[in-house]
Design an enzyme around this catalytic site. Structure first.
Site, short mmCIF file in Angstrom:
data_model
loop_
_atom_site.label_atom_id
_atom_site.label_comp_id
_atom_site.label_asym_id
_atom_site.label_seq_id
_atom_site.Cartn_x
_atom_site.Cartn_y
_atom_site.Cartn_z
N ASN A 9 20.94 47.67 91.55
CA ASN A 9 19.51 48.43 91.07
C ASN A 9 19.00 47.74 89.76
O ASN A 9 19.40 47.98 88.83
CB ASN A 9 19.82 49.90 90.81
CG ASN A 9 18.67 50.63 90.25
OD1 ASN A 9 17.49 50.17 90.35
ND2 ASN A 9 18.75 51.75 89.50
N LYS A 11 16.17 48.17 88.30
CA LYS A 11 15.30 48.95 87.59
C LYS A 11 14.08 48.39 87.45
O LYS A 11 13.63 47.46 88.09
CB LYS A 11 15.99 49.54 86.31
CG LYS A 11 17.32 50.13 86.64
CD LYS A 11 17.87 50.85 85.67
CE LYS A 11 19.55 51.33 85.96
NZ LYS A 11 20.10 52.22 85.11
N HIS A 96 17.30 59.31 92.32
CA HIS A 96 18.07 58.26 91.19
C HIS A 96 17.63 59.31 89.89
O HIS A 96 16.60 60.01 89.71
CB HIS A 96 17.69 56.96 90.78
CG HIS A 96 18.26 56.28 89.95
ND1 HIS A 96 18.32 56.45 88.34
CD2 HIS A 96 19.20 55.47 90.10
CE1 HIS A 96 19.13 55.83 87.73
NE2 HIS A 96 19.83 54.99 88.80
N GLU A 98 17.37 58.86 86.81
CA GLU A 98 16.12 58.40 85.84
C GLU A 98 14.98 59.03 86.63
O GLU A 98 13.94 59.23 85.81
CB GLU A 98 16.14 56.97 85.73
CG GLU A 98 17.23 56.50 84.95
CD GLU A 98 17.56 55.18 84.98
OE1 GLU A 98 17.13 54.34 85.61
OE2 GLU A 98 18.72 54.73 84.57
N GLU A 168 26.65 59.14 91.21
CA GLU A 168 26.10 58.70 89.89
C GLU A 168 26.34 59.63 88.64
O GLU A 168 25.35 60.26 88.48
CB GLU A 168 24.97 57.96 89.87
CG GLU A 168 24.78 56.84 90.87
CD GLU A 168 23.86 55.80 90.56
OE1 GLU A 168 24.23 54.72 90.21
OE2 GLU A 168 22.45 56.15 90.35
N GLY A 174 24.16 53.43 82.54
CA GLY A 174 23.67 52.76 81.37
C GLY A 174 24.57 53.00 80.18
O GLY A 174 23.89 52.53 79.09
N SER A 212 27.89 52.25 85.25
CA SER A 212 28.51 51.26 84.23
C SER A 212 29.80 50.48 84.92
O SER A 212 30.74 50.37 84.49
CB SER A 212 29.17 51.97 82.98
OG SER A 212 27.99 52.56 82.23
C1 PEP Z 1 22.04 52.98 88.10
O1 PEP Z 1 21.23 53.03 87.27
O2 PEP Z 1 21.87 53.04 89.32
C2 PEP Z 1 23.34 52.17 87.48
C3 PEP Z 1 24.58 52.54 88.17
O3 PEP Z 1 23.29 51.75 86.25
P1 PEP Z 1 24.39 51.12 85.25
O4 PEP Z 1 25.37 50.53 86.37
O5 PEP Z 1 23.71 50.29 84.39
O6 PEP Z 1 25.14 52.19 84.65
#
Ligand code: PEP
Length: 255
Positions: A9, A11, A96, A98, A168, A174, A212
């Site tokens: 992803n 972003k 997601h 976000e 997630e 993040g 992460s």
């Molecule tokens: C995400 O935003 O879907 C994600 C998994 O981000 P990160 O790996 O940076 O935590």
């Protein structure tokens, strides 16, 4: 045995030129074309045509990070699932965290987005996950179940059999703070149980972990019975880290 899946992803990162270089650095790696895994990158909408031109004919698939809940019409600024499908898009993230947090996406909207995506022939990667507060309050399962059921309630069983779920935990996205492998496995098993209760056909739904994930943590996660792969944010912006995670998935799929 379910295939392992790794989806990046991106972003809102990169330029056409940096992202093109990233695709070039990833697409021909033998790990990407290993038959036991599926690899995709969800890119910014404006980068889809260039991504398609670079990846056409390669094993690396491409996707988007959102779609409109509507089919067409007076929805200024929106992009429909049908429009994405015209550009060979195979995956779309829906729900997601976000988008739920910064764009106020309601449960029902996420269900509608999943439906629009499937109608367009695109696989929705349905993101679910609890906040830190919800986990601390002992409400993690309830939150995830509510988010998942809102999507399943919008789909027929046949449609639901097309989805991919990404667990997630919001507190892990993040932040550099990944869920432990056994902690993630526990939630994945619960998600699989919830899906199976809806219909036996849903028992083999791919369930990815996101939050992460780094090369150092990937293999332990991928070794868990109900973790079918990962949704990767920051590490997907670095070809060498992304490829290391893909190699871990390929290795695990073979063992
Ligand atoms: C995400 O935003 O879907 C994600 C998994 O981000 P990160 O790996 O940076 O935590």
């Amino acid at each position: 045995m379910r295939k392992k899946m790794v989806i990046g992803n991106w972003k809102m990162n990169g330029t056409v030129s940096t992202n093109s270089r990233l695709l070039q650095d990833i697409k021909d790696d033998p790990a990407v074309s290993a038959s036991q895994i599926e690899v995709a990158v969800c890119v910014p909408f404006l980068h889809v045509p260039k991504t398609r031109a670079i990846l056409d004919g390669s094993a690396l698939r491409w996707g988007v990070q959102d779609v409109s809940a509507y089919r067409e019409g007076a929805f200024t600024g929106e992009i429909s699932a049908d429009m994405a499908a015209e550009f060979g898009v195979l995956y779309a993230l829906v729900g997601h965290s976000e988008r739920r947090t910064y764009h106020g996406e309601a449960l029902k909207t996420v269900g509608e987005k999943a439906l629009r995506t499937i109608e367009a022939g695109i696989v929705p990667v349905v993101c679910v996950g609890e906040t830190l507060r919800e986990r601390e309050d002992g409400a993690a399962r309830e939150t995830v179940e509510t988010q998942l059921m809102a999507v399943l309630d919008s789909l027929t069983v046949q449609q639901a059999a097309c989805i991919v779920v990404a667990y997630e935990p919001v507190w892990a996205i993040g932040t550099g703070r990944s869920a432990g492998a056994s902690q993630a496995q526990e939630m994945h098993a619960f998600i699989r149980e919830t899906l199976s209760k809806q219909a036996t056909d849903l028992a083999n739904t791919p369930i990815l972990y996101g939050g992460s994930v780094k090369p150092a943590t990937a293999s332990e996660l991928f070794a868990q019975a109900d973790i079918d792969g990962a949704l990767i944010g920051a590490a997907a912006l670095d070809a060498s880290q992304f490829l290391d995670i893909i190699r871990s998935a390929a290795f695990q799929a073979l063992s």
